[in-house]
Motif scaffolding. Structure first.
Motif, PDB file in Angstrom:
ATOM      1  N   LEU A 254     -15.091 -10.564  -3.556  1.00  0.00           N
ATOM      2  CA  LEU A 254     -16.042  -9.782  -4.336  1.00  0.00           C
ATOM      3  C   LEU A 254     -16.538  -8.538  -3.580  1.00  0.00           C
ATOM      4  O   LEU A 254     -17.108  -8.650  -2.491  1.00  0.00           O
ATOM      5  N   HIS A 255     -16.331  -7.377  -4.193  1.00  0.00           N
ATOM      6  CA  HIS A 255     -16.773  -6.121  -3.602  1.00  0.00           C
ATOM      7  C   HIS A 255     -16.893  -5.082  -4.714  1.00  0.00           C
ATOM      8  O   HIS A 255     -16.442  -5.307  -5.834  1.00  0.00           O
ATOM      9  N   TYR A 256     -17.487  -3.940  -4.372  1.00  0.00           N
ATOM     10  CA  TYR A 256     -17.477  -2.814  -5.322  1.00  0.00           C
ATOM     11  C   TYR A 256     -16.929  -1.594  -4.602  1.00  0.00           C
ATOM     12  O   TYR A 256     -16.831  -1.573  -3.364  1.00  0.00           O
TER      13      TYR A 256
ATOM     14  N   ARG B  64       0.776 -10.904 -12.643  1.00  0.00           N
ATOM     15  CA  ARG B  64      -0.505 -10.673 -13.328  1.00  0.00           C
ATOM     16  C   ARG B  64      -1.641 -10.829 -12.323  1.00  0.00           C
ATOM     17  O   ARG B  64      -1.456 -11.416 -11.255  1.00  0.00           O
ATOM     18  N   LYS B  65      -2.801 -10.337 -12.692  1.00  0.00           N
ATOM     19  CA  LYS B  65      -3.986 -10.554 -11.857  1.00  0.00           C
ATOM     20  C   LYS B  65      -5.125 -11.082 -12.718  1.00  0.00           C
ATOM     21  O   LYS B  65      -5.288 -10.631 -13.861  1.00  0.00           O
ATOM     22  N   ARG B  66      -5.852 -12.042 -12.143  1.00  0.00           N
ATOM     23  CA  ARG B  66      -7.072 -12.521 -12.801  1.00  0.00           C
ATOM     24  C   ARG B  66      -8.234 -11.805 -12.119  1.00  0.00           C
ATOM     25  O   ARG B  66      -8.313 -11.794 -10.878  1.00  0.00           O
TER      26      ARG B  66
ATOM     27  N   LEU C 253      -0.961   1.642  -3.224  1.00  0.00           N
ATOM     28  CA  LEU C 253      -0.013   0.597  -3.617  1.00  0.00           C
ATOM     29  C   LEU C 253      -0.500  -0.750  -3.063  1.00  0.00           C
ATOM     30  O   LEU C 253      -1.021  -0.815  -1.936  1.00  0.00           O
ATOM     31  N   TRP C 254      -0.325  -1.814  -3.863  1.00  0.00           N
ATOM     32  CA  TRP C 254      -0.679  -3.187  -3.466  1.00  0.00           C
ATOM     33  C   TRP C 254       0.538  -4.076  -3.719  1.00  0.00           C
ATOM     34  O   TRP C 254       1.028  -4.132  -4.855  1.00  0.00           O
ATOM     35  N   ILE C 255       1.049  -4.753  -2.692  1.00  0.00           N
ATOM     36  CA  ILE C 255       2.158  -5.695  -2.897  1.00  0.00           C
ATOM     37  C   ILE C 255       1.806  -7.009  -2.195  1.00  0.00           C
ATOM     38  O   ILE C 255       1.457  -7.010  -1.002  1.00  0.00           O
TER      39      ILE C 255
ATOM     40  N   LYS D 263     -14.626   5.564  -9.522  1.00  0.00           N
ATOM     41  CA  LYS D 263     -14.033   4.966 -10.720  1.00  0.00           C
ATOM     42  C   LYS D 263     -12.634   4.503 -10.344  1.00  0.00           C
ATOM     43  O   LYS D 263     -12.021   5.057  -9.428  1.00  0.00           O
ATOM     44  N   ASN D 264     -12.126   3.527 -11.075  1.00  0.00           N
ATOM     45  CA  ASN D 264     -10.867   2.915 -10.654  1.00  0.00           C
ATOM     46  C   ASN D 264      -9.998   2.566 -11.866  1.00  0.00           C
ATOM     47  O   ASN D 264     -10.503   2.019 -12.848  1.00  0.00           O
ATOM     48  N   PHE D 265      -8.720   2.903 -11.774  1.00  0.00           N
ATOM     49  CA  PHE D 265      -7.733   2.330 -12.696  1.00  0.00           C
ATOM     50  C   PHE D 265      -6.844   1.408 -11.887  1.00  0.00           C
ATOM     51  O   PHE D 265      -6.154   1.868 -10.970  1.00  0.00           O
TER      52      PHE D 265
ATOM     53  N   PHE E 278      -5.747   3.812  -8.846  1.00  0.00           N
ATOM     54  CA  PHE E 278      -6.183   5.210  -8.696  1.00  0.00           C
ATOM     55  C   PHE E 278      -7.703   5.191  -8.567  1.00  0.00           C
ATOM     56  O   PHE E 278      -8.384   4.715  -9.478  1.00  0.00           O
ATOM     57  N   TRP E 279      -8.215   5.687  -7.443  1.00  0.00           N
ATOM     58  CA  TRP E 279      -9.670   5.865  -7.334  1.00  0.00           C
ATOM     59  C   TRP E 279      -9.987   7.304  -7.653  1.00  0.00           C
ATOM     60  O   TRP E 279      -9.322   8.217  -7.140  1.00  0.00           O
ATOM     61  N   TRP E 280     -10.985   7.506  -8.481  1.00  0.00           N
ATOM     62  CA  TRP E 280     -11.379   8.879  -8.815  1.00  0.00           C
ATOM     63  C   TRP E 280     -12.889   9.004  -8.811  1.00  0.00           C
ATOM     64  O   TRP E 280     -13.619   8.018  -8.864  1.00  0.00           O
TER      65      TRP E 280
HETATM   66  O1  LIG Z   1      -5.645  -6.049  -6.519  1.00  0.00           O
HETATM   67  C1  LIG Z   1      -6.379  -6.440  -5.620  1.00  0.00           C
HETATM   68  O2  LIG Z   1      -6.118  -7.410  -4.896  1.00  0.00           O
HETATM   69  C2  LIG Z   1      -7.683  -5.727  -5.384  1.00  0.00           C
HETATM   70  C3  LIG Z   1      -7.782  -4.452  -6.150  1.00  0.00           C
HETATM   71  C4  LIG Z   1      -9.083  -3.755  -5.877  1.00  0.00           C
HETATM   72  O3  LIG Z   1      -9.982  -4.278  -5.268  1.00  0.00           O
HETATM   73  C5  LIG Z   1      -9.290  -2.408  -6.374  1.00  0.00           C
HETATM   74  O4  LIG Z   1      -8.422  -1.877  -7.095  1.00  0.00           O
HETATM   75  O5  LIG Z   1     -10.356  -1.832  -6.048  1.00  0.00           O
END
Ligand SMILES: O=C(O)CCC(=O)C(=O)O
Length: 293
Positions: free
Chosen positions: A157-159, A172-174, A146-148, A163-165, A252-254
């Protein structure tokens, strides 16, 4: 954004993030070229109860005075503190105090972001309000977070080696995305640092003298609306800007594809930190993540 980038795209890159409405798993796999290209899926999470329920009042009632960990930043950029060698400073706060802080929208010298918080451990009471997207087989799901936070927050910037949803619930997010082939232009922290998956660059104010190859980097951009989910392929670099006063997302990271482990920037681990690479490979191949996530 003060960024000098060429608009020409590398041949393997994509020039636009497509939106597809409720694709079947086969259509999703096809559109993403076997999970290698980003896509925005619409309509799929629209029936989550979260869209109706997750008001501040509801969250305060359900979560209440539980203490939660939030990350702290002086300037809304939630990044590695290179001077003090601290990974994202954090503090504990009662959930209701955190939501009060969000609603008051006070200008402060400290900003908070509840980031990357595993729901199964910290917010199990909210799990009935969401659903694991049907594209993820149960044993492939690594974690649901969860992100709030508030508008203006930046996840630099990162990786991720997964896989990610990224599923947008409120606000909204840019999002800027750079494909893995751009890695040599993006200057990750050293492999023996605590953040080898994070760029040293502030891409909004790039220091070109220090990072001269950055202007060659190519990116694509999207705005993720509430009710949409962005698929971010393994090892794709992303920088995320929260918009609107209240911003809530679930991600969701998978598990990554086995072959992706050998592509840049995963290859960097293979060459410089083989023991970590091996562990990653074993987890990718054999670990059943459905246990304990
Ligand atoms: O929503 C964010 O601030 C970052 C999300 C993110 O980095 C991710 O889902 O891997």
């Amino acid at each position: 954004m003060n960024m000098r980038v060429e608009n020409k795209l590398a041949p393997t890159s994509v020039n636009k993030i497509e939106r597809i409405h409720k694709p079947t798993p086969e259509e999703f796999k096809h559109t993403t070229r076997s999970y290698r290209q980003p896509v925005i899926i619409t309509g799929k999470i629209a029936d989550w109860k979260a869209f109706v329920l997750w008001s501040m009042d509801y969250l305060n009632n359900v979560i209440g005075k539980k203490e939660v960990d939030v990350n702290v930043s002086k300037n809304k950029i939630f990044t590695f503190d290179t001077e003090n060698e601290v990974i994202l400073p954090q503090t504990k706060i009662q959930f209701t105090d955190f939501t009060k802080w969000i609603l008051e929208e006070k200008k402060a010298d400290e900003y908070y972001y509840l980031r990357q918080t595993p729901m199964k451990i910290t917010f199990p009471e909210l799990l009935p309000d969401i659903e694991i997207p049907s594209y993820i087989a149960k044993k492939l799901l690594m974690v649901t977070n969860l992100w709030i936070g508030t508008g203006g927050n930046i996840s630099p910037l990162h990786y991720d080696a997964a896989k990610n949803f990224l599923c947008q619930v409120r606000g909204r997010k840019r999002i800027l995305l750079f494909d893995p082939k751009q890695t040599s232009f993006l200057y990750p922290f050293a492999m023996n640092s605590q953040m080898p998956h994070v760029s040293q660059l502030n891409i909004d104010k790039p220091n070109i003298e220090k990072f001269p190859k950055f202007p060659k980097a190519k990116y694509i951009e999207c705005i993720l609306e509430p009710g949409e989910m962005l698929f971010i392929p393994t090892f794709w670099w992303h920088q995320v800007y929260s918009l609107e006063q209240l911003n809530i997302a679930v991600n969701f990271w998978w598990k990554p594809n086995f072959q992706d482990c050998f592509r840049a920037p995963g290859r960097r681990f293979l060459l410089q930190r083989p023991h970590i690479f091996l562990l990653f490979l074993i987890n990718t191949l054999f670990k059943d993540w459905s246990v304990g996530t």
